[in-house]
Design an enzyme around this catalytic site. Sequence first.
Site, mmCIF file in Angstrom:
data_model
loop_
_atom_site.group_PDB
_atom_site.id
_atom_site.type_symbol
_atom_site.label_atom_id
_atom_site.label_comp_id
_atom_site.label_asym_id
_atom_site.label_seq_id
_atom_site.Cartn_x
_atom_site.Cartn_y
_atom_site.Cartn_z
ATOM 1 C CB SER A 113 -6.474 1.925 -3.888
ATOM 2 O OG SER A 113 -5.618 2.568 -2.997
ATOM 3 C CG HIS A 114 -2.153 0.396 -4.469
ATOM 4 N ND1 HIS A 114 -3.089 0.102 -3.501
ATOM 5 C CD2 HIS A 114 -1.655 -0.778 -4.891
ATOM 6 C CE1 HIS A 114 -3.128 -1.199 -3.337
ATOM 7 N NE2 HIS A 114 -2.274 -1.768 -4.163
ATOM 8 C CE LYS A 126 -13.222 2.529 -1.320
ATOM 9 N NZ LYS A 126 -12.216 2.726 -0.284
ATOM 10 C CG ASP A 278 -3.699 5.656 -1.853
ATOM 11 O OD1 ASP A 278 -4.207 6.714 -1.450
ATOM 12 O OD2 ASP A 278 -4.281 4.550 -1.791
ATOM 13 C CG ASP A 280 -8.193 5.246 -2.772
ATOM 14 O OD1 ASP A 280 -6.968 5.102 -2.583
ATOM 15 O OD2 ASP A 280 -9.040 4.600 -2.135
ATOM 16 C CG ASP A 282 -7.305 4.994 0.883
ATOM 17 O OD1 ASP A 282 -6.261 4.980 0.209
ATOM 18 O OD2 ASP A 282 -8.130 4.054 0.882
ATOM 19 N NE ARG A 283 -2.937 2.350 0.296
ATOM 20 C CZ ARG A 283 -1.943 1.856 -0.422
ATOM 21 N NH1 ARG A 283 -0.778 1.603 0.148
ATOM 22 N NH2 ARG A 283 -2.119 1.636 -1.697
HETATM 23 C C1 VG1 Z 1 -3.807 -3.647 0.866
HETATM 24 C C2 VG1 Z 1 -3.188 -3.302 2.200
HETATM 25 C C3 VG1 Z 1 -4.282 -3.072 3.234
HETATM 26 C C4 VG1 Z 1 -5.227 -1.980 2.734
HETATM 27 C C5 VG1 Z 1 -5.764 -2.372 1.374
HETATM 28 C C6 VG1 Z 1 -6.648 -1.318 0.763
HETATM 29 O O1 VG1 Z 1 -4.542 -4.849 0.982
HETATM 30 O O2 VG1 Z 1 -2.324 -4.337 2.629
HETATM 31 O O3 VG1 Z 1 -3.693 -2.739 4.466
HETATM 32 O O4 VG1 Z 1 -6.288 -1.798 3.627
HETATM 33 O O5 VG1 Z 1 -4.682 -2.602 0.466
HETATM 34 O O6 VG1 Z 1 -5.975 -0.106 0.690
HETATM 35 P P1 VG1 Z 1 -3.967 -6.267 0.521
HETATM 36 O O7 VG1 Z 1 -5.102 -7.234 0.705
HETATM 37 O O8 VG1 Z 1 -3.523 -6.099 -0.903
HETATM 38 O O9 VG1 Z 1 -2.803 -6.550 1.414
HETATM 39 V V1 VG1 Z 1 -6.286 0.893 -0.578
HETATM 40 O O10 VG1 Z 1 -5.472 2.268 -0.350
HETATM 41 O O11 VG1 Z 1 -5.973 -0.041 -1.839
HETATM 42 O O12 VG1 Z 1 -7.992 1.179 -0.564
HETATM 43 CO CO CO Z 2 -6.085 3.720 -1.352
#
Ligand code: VG1
Ligand code: CO
Length: 544
Positions: A113-114, A126, A278, A280, A282-283
């Site tokens: 992701s980010h 995943k 972001d 991937d 999804d955000r």
């Molecule tokens: C973070 C965010 C959470 C989100 C997760 C995956 O997790 O807080 O809300 O679902 O990233 O998003 P954490 O455990 O670091 O707080 V993504 O866009 O990375 O798949």
């Molecule tokens: Co993401």
Amino acid sequence: MNSLEVITRPFLDQQPGTSGLRKKVEVFQQPHYLENFVQSIFNSLENYQGEVLVLGGDGRYYNRHAVQVILRMAAANGFAKVMVGRGGLLSTPAASCVIRKYGAFGGIVLSASHNPAGEQGDFGIKYNTGNGGPAPEHITAAIYAESRRINRYLTLDTADVDVDTPGCRQLGDLQIEVIDPVADYAELMQSLFDFDRIHALINSGLFRMRFDAMHAITGPYAVEILENRLGVTPDTLMNCEPKEDFGGGHPDPNLVYADELVEVMFASQAPDFGAASDGDGDRNMILGRNCFITPSDSLAVLAANAHLVPGYRQGIAGIARSMPTSQAADRVADKLGIELFETPTGWKFFGNLLDAGRVTLCGEESFGTGSNHVREKDGLWAVLFWLNLLAVRRESVSDIITSHWQSYGRNFYSRHDYEAVDADGAGQLMHRLRDLGPALRGTIYAGHEVAFSDDFSYTDPIDGSVSEHQGVRIGFSDGSRVVFRLSGTGTAGATLRIYLERYEADPSLQQLDAQRALADLIAIAEQIAQIRHHTGRDCPTVIT
Ligand code: VG1
Ligand code: CO
């Protein structure tokens, strides 16, 4: 073609976090590391032989290599077919869409992701189940257990397969279909939103927007949907060429990391609407001219206006939000007379509620919003939803949010992140808060009385599974909250997240700056948790 059995030894650190397994690229590059995890996924599944697997990722460094490894292993393990996005690409929501549309057994999404990408950055993987959503905890726990006892994996001794040319080819008994990563997703978006109306707004001459793909996966999606189908001019789209290192950036769509877009949107002649996605896809981050919409407010606004959008015209069944997400959506659910669910952080906790038809919209404070159209959060979906609202209401983003607060009250909200701090110190901080727990009840801080304090535990209303230790909540009698939890997606040290929320019903007090409005709570959080002492930091790394 005979499959090859490779003898291996377990790695003990393959525990999936909030969203899959994320590690530094160099960790994944250890011999057998990726293969072990992939075989552990397969070992934890039943009856996948002869089935279809979907495969794709956010395009970061190591994506292309991992795709080839997984194709060989899927063939050796007896899958009938793998549908892979061209170039090994699929955004997370597009992977969810493809799994559902073609009734696949499941999918593997390659993404961190980010998290920063490139050779020195992170990689991630995943597993998503047949509903298109992230594997629930009992499956990720089984994968982890497998990874700790694995001693062999199956693969083929073959050359790489062409994944850049659409069409079907064979790898042993496995059929590989290289699909357009955008087409199915774009079609789904067109079925949910009023593209004609959005097109009319965009081409009215009265509306300007910017979209920032941050050199990550949404670039090609934005070009197809926003430019080709909705008619935005090419200069509307920023950083739309995906790069293996995301251009050296940090594709986290927030006020700090999306600074290029933020600068444009807070300039004097700023466009009417701005959005970013972001790594991937999804955000999302939603901005108006000189105006930022918190993700919690965004969820509430989408819920309150869903009837204006074709895909949700029939109304929404319910709303789910993660625990740290503000209670703005609760007020909308209340008014609509629908159910509201509070779940732990991570999209996997929404799956059962969506599958059971109990909720239509879901959201997280971390810039994630989505609906029952897929089983992942969905960045471009949220952008299109906002565009559809703007096209119908023909008001500015800031007018929409101001009138929302007037009707429902404003939940002032902010998240303070202390990234990559010492893991022991952060662990002690959480430990202390858990110990303090109930003893805090009734104590008064700066005029705020603690009404409750607990470590959030969730019982899934559909399957009864229990998830404990999901974050410490401290609630005050006026409805304010401070929540503390440790991130489950980082790969260096620990990241402490502090979530602050206060409700304001009086419209004349709703225009305050959020940090000022929350100043009392910020000071109380420091007083109770001794953040400076435990993290060795004077201030947060990121404030959103
Ligand atoms: C973070 C965010 C959470 C989100 C997760 C995956 O997790 O807080 O809300 O679902 O990233 O998003 P954490 O455990 O670091 O707080 V993504 O866009 O990375 O798949
Ligand atoms: Co993401």
